[in-house]
Write an enzyme that holds these catalytic residues in place. Structure first.
Site, short mmCIF file in Angstrom:
data_model
loop_
_atom_site.label_atom_id
_atom_site.label_comp_id
_atom_site.label_asym_id
_atom_site.label_seq_id
_atom_site.Cartn_x
_atom_site.Cartn_y
_atom_site.Cartn_z
CB THR A 10 -6.71 -6.36 9.95
OG1 THR A 10 -7.17 -7.46 9.17
CG2 THR A 10 -7.10 -5.06 9.29
CG HIS B 240 -5.23 -6.20 -0.10
ND1 HIS B 240 -6.41 -6.27 0.60
CD2 HIS B 240 -5.35 -7.08 -1.13
CE1 HIS B 240 -7.22 -7.14 0.00
NE2 HIS B 240 -6.59 -7.64 -1.05
CD GLU C 148 -8.91 -9.22 -3.19
OE1 GLU C 148 -9.73 -8.90 -2.32
OE2 GLU C 148 -7.74 -9.58 -2.93
NE ARG D 13 -1.77 -5.88 7.14
CZ ARG D 13 -2.93 -6.38 6.75
NH1 ARG D 13 -3.48 -7.38 7.41
NH2 ARG D 13 -3.54 -5.88 5.69
CE LYS E 105 -3.93 -2.04 2.54
NZ LYS E 105 -4.53 -2.08 3.92
CG ASN F 124 -3.24 -2.49 7.38
OD1 ASN F 124 -3.21 -1.86 6.32
ND2 ASN F 124 -4.23 -3.30 7.71
CE1 TYR G 204 -9.29 -2.92 1.06
CE2 TYR G 204 -8.47 -0.90 0.06
CZ TYR G 204 -8.26 -2.08 0.76
OH TYR G 204 -6.98 -2.40 1.18
NE ARG H 168 -5.96 -12.39 5.34
CZ ARG H 168 -6.70 -11.29 5.46
NH1 ARG H 168 -6.66 -10.34 4.51
NH2 ARG H 168 -7.45 -11.11 6.49
P1 IDP Z 1 -7.37 -6.92 5.71
O1 IDP Z 1 -6.61 -5.86 4.92
O2 IDP Z 1 -6.50 -7.54 6.76
O3 IDP Z 1 -8.05 -7.93 4.84
P2 IDP Z 1 -10.02 -5.76 6.16
O4 IDP Z 1 -10.87 -6.01 7.37
O5 IDP Z 1 -10.43 -6.38 4.87
O6 IDP Z 1 -8.51 -6.14 6.54
O7 IDP Z 1 -9.92 -4.18 5.98
C1 IDP Z 1 -9.37 -3.63 4.82
C2 IDP Z 1 -8.45 -2.50 5.21
O8 IDP Z 1 -9.22 -1.45 5.76
C3 IDP Z 1 -7.44 -2.83 6.30
O9 IDP Z 1 -6.27 -3.46 5.80
C4 IDP Z 1 -7.15 -1.47 6.86
O10 IDP Z 1 -6.22 -0.76 6.02
C5 IDP Z 1 -8.49 -0.79 6.77
N1 IDP Z 1 -9.23 -0.91 8.03
C6 IDP Z 1 -9.91 -1.99 8.48
N2 IDP Z 1 -10.48 -1.75 9.67
C7 IDP Z 1 -10.17 -0.46 9.98
C8 IDP Z 1 -10.46 0.40 11.09
O11 IDP Z 1 -11.13 0.01 12.05
N3 IDP Z 1 -9.94 1.66 11.04
C9 IDP Z 1 -9.18 2.11 9.98
N4 IDP Z 1 -8.90 1.34 8.94
C10 IDP Z 1 -9.37 0.06 8.92
MG MG Z 2 -9.66 -7.75 3.56
#
Ligand code: IDP
Ligand code: MG
Length: 150
Positions: free
Chosen positions: A91, A115, A126, A102, A9, A112, A49, A85
């Site tokens: 996350t 992705h 994707e 991470r 990212k 973080n 997203y 993963r």
């Molecule tokens: P992932 O990237 O581990 O699959 P997801 O739940 O799919 O996590 O969320 C997508 C992205 O959205 C996360 O990687 C993070 O950058 C952002 N994100 C998720 N939850 C939050 C939050 O509570 N606050 C801010 N950003 C978030």
């Molecule tokens: Mg995700």
């Protein structure tokens, strides 16, 4: 061969961590199938997203992912989705396992760094969203037989 979609990212790119992410995936034994360094359009960000639309962090997430170029990649191998993963970590960086990207480089959920697809089905979806067929490389490595059992 199972494929998964991976992004470094904008924060990872700005912090000079493209190489670090690639090193970890290569070292794990995964095989690169495609890569491009690119800006993410508003439209692609929203499609990628879409599942998070309406959540409190959605707008800042779209802003984050479009704020600087990203390194988009497809990696393949047995259990590629789960392996990547795990290498990226949970996350929320403070929940991520020590040794994961991470954990080792992150502090905040909204910064973080990477992705990675969360299921085999999403890995395919994707990959198709981000890459054209001709941008994906079919190839074998001499060492594959020593990394892939099948
Ligand atoms: P992932 O990237 O581990 O699959 P997801 O739940 O799919 O996590 O969320 C997508 C992205 O959205 C996360 O990687 C993070 O950058 C952002 N994100 C998720 N939850 C939050 C939050 O509570 N606050 C801010 N950003 C978030
Ligand atoms: Mg995700």
């Amino acid at each position: 061969m199972e494929r998964t979609f991976v992004l470094v990212k904008p924060d990872g790119v700005q912090r000079g961590l493209i190489g670090e992410v690639i090193v970890r995936l290569e070292r794990r034994g995964l095989r690169l199938a495609g890569a491009k360094f690119m800006w993410v359009s508003q439209e692609l960000a929203e499609t990628h997203y879409a599942i998070h639309k309406g959540k409190p962090f959605y707008n800042s997430l779209i802003e984050y992912i479009t704020a600087a170029p990203v390194m988009a990649m497809v990696w393949e191998g047995p259990n590629a989705v789960a392996a990547v993963r795990q290498t990226m970590g949970a996350t929320k960086p403070t929940d991520a396992a020590p040794g994961s990207v991470r954990h080792d480089y992150g502090l905040e959920i909204g910064r973080n760094l990477t992705h990675a697809s969360d299921s085999v089905e999403n890995g395919q979806k994707e990959t198709a969203l981000w890459f054209k067929d001709e941008q994906l490389i079919d190839w074998k490595r001499e060492i594959d037989t020593w990394v892939f059992e099948g």
